[in-house]
Design an enzyme around this catalytic site. Structure first.
Site, PDB file in Angstrom:
ATOM      1  N   GLU A 292      26.898   8.568  14.681  1.00  9.86           N
ATOM      2  CA  GLU A 292      27.734   7.414  14.338  1.00  9.86           C
ATOM      3  C   GLU A 292      27.155   6.743  13.094  1.00  9.86           C
ATOM      4  OE1 GLU A 292      29.661   5.404  18.270  1.00  9.86           O
ATOM      5  OE2 GLU A 292      27.521   5.148  18.093  1.00  9.86           O
TER       6      GLU A 292
ATOM      7  N   ASN B 275      28.744   4.147  22.936  1.00 10.48           N
ATOM      8  CA  ASN B 275      28.154   3.348  24.014  1.00 10.48           C
ATOM      9  C   ASN B 275      29.068   2.234  24.516  1.00 10.48           C
ATOM     10  OD1 ASN B 275      25.809   4.797  24.434  1.00 10.48           O
ATOM     11  ND2 ASN B 275      24.795   3.853  22.707  1.00 10.48           N
TER      12      ASN B 275
END
Length: 290
Positions: free
Chosen positions: A151, A189
């Site tokens: 990411e 997440n």
């Protein structure tokens, strides 16, 4: 042009990033204050590279070359030559800020500083450095040598040039980039941890046992690993800190950490790394603890 990568922290993530960077031909300077952690880290990298050789993913020549590109050090001044420094220490903002205060004066003015944070604000971390425009999030997944995704997260001040350099670096590692906005826990997440937290609530409320919950998600949702097994793998302390970041940052009660997760962390049952979590790892095979 990135040629030398500095890595701060010789834990699981730092060593994984060192491994893939060296395998891609970058010179790597691995820094940690603890000499024993560097030693253990280099041994782990060697073992993981050897595993890639035995599974036919790389030649023994490539393994030796990758190892020769990694140097461990307990002196922060050894990061002075790095074009890119990636901080991969514990998910604690105070610790990270302290490290930036130590490393920024050592780094070249044109070098990029990145963080491997899995949840903290990139903009806020950048403000603790002398180079917010040359600072960004490069968040690797665990285990780094296996997982294909990275990411990339820009802070409000991150320059386009910094972003492009990070993107090229990740592409060179043969990883896939996903771009996330600078919101708590980013993409992976933000979705994954509430699911794990919900699995812990399901256990806490007695809806199912550890075994029932993990089997249900593996066979009912085709997940390669059950959510409680995955929580143990990530580390329950890390799971809790990400849930706290989500809860504090988004102020929504749906992100409230499950009291059972808090209790396990208070007990020091942090998962695989401490020998016990939702499973007990001290015997031949993992046994559910509830």
């Amino acid at each position: 042009m990135i040629k030398t990568v500095g890595i701060i922290g010789a834990g699981q993530m730092g060593c994984g990033i060192a491994h893939v960077s060296a395998a891609a031909g970058y010179k790597v300077q691995l820094y940690d204050i603890a000499a024993d952690r560097i030693e253990a880290g280099l041994a782990t990298i060697n073992g993981n590279l050897a595993r890639q050789v035995s599974s036919g993913k790389m030649s023994d020549e490539d393994r030796k070359r990758a190892l020769s590109l990694i140097k461990g050090s307990g002196d922060i001044n050894d990061l002075a030559q790095a074009d890119l420094v990636i901080e991969a220490v514990t998910e604690d903002e105070t610790v990270k800020r302290k490290i930036y205060g130590q490393v920024c004066p050592v780094m070249r003015p044109d070098a990029i500083l990145a963080t491997n944070t899995s949840s903290l604000s990139i903009t806020r971390l950048a403000s603790a450095t002398d180079r917010p425009e040359r600072f960004m999030g490069i968040h690797f997944m665990n285990p780094v040598p296996v997982m294909k995704l990275v990411e990339l997260v820009r802070g409000i001040a991150t320059e386009e040039e910094t972003f492009k350099a990070a993107k090229e670096f990740v592409a060179h590692l043969d990883k896939t980039v996903t771009v996330a906005e600078d919101f708590p826990a980013f993409i992976v997440n933000r979705i994954l941890l509430p699911m794990i937290n919900e699995a812990i609530y399901t256990l806490y409320e007695g809806v199912g046992t550890v075994d029932a919950i993990d089997t249900a998600m593996k066979l009912g949702a085709n997940h390669p690993m059950g959510p409680l097994q995955l929580a143990d793998f990530i580390g329950l302390d890390t799971c809790l800190s990400i849930m706290q970041v989500l809860h504090d940052g988004l102020a929504d009660s749906k992100y409230r950490p499950c009291p059972l997760l808090v209790k396990y962390v208070e007990a020091g049952w942090l998962g695989r790394k401490s020998g016990r979590g939702f499973y007990d790892y001290r015997g031949e095979v993992p046994v559910p603890t509830r």
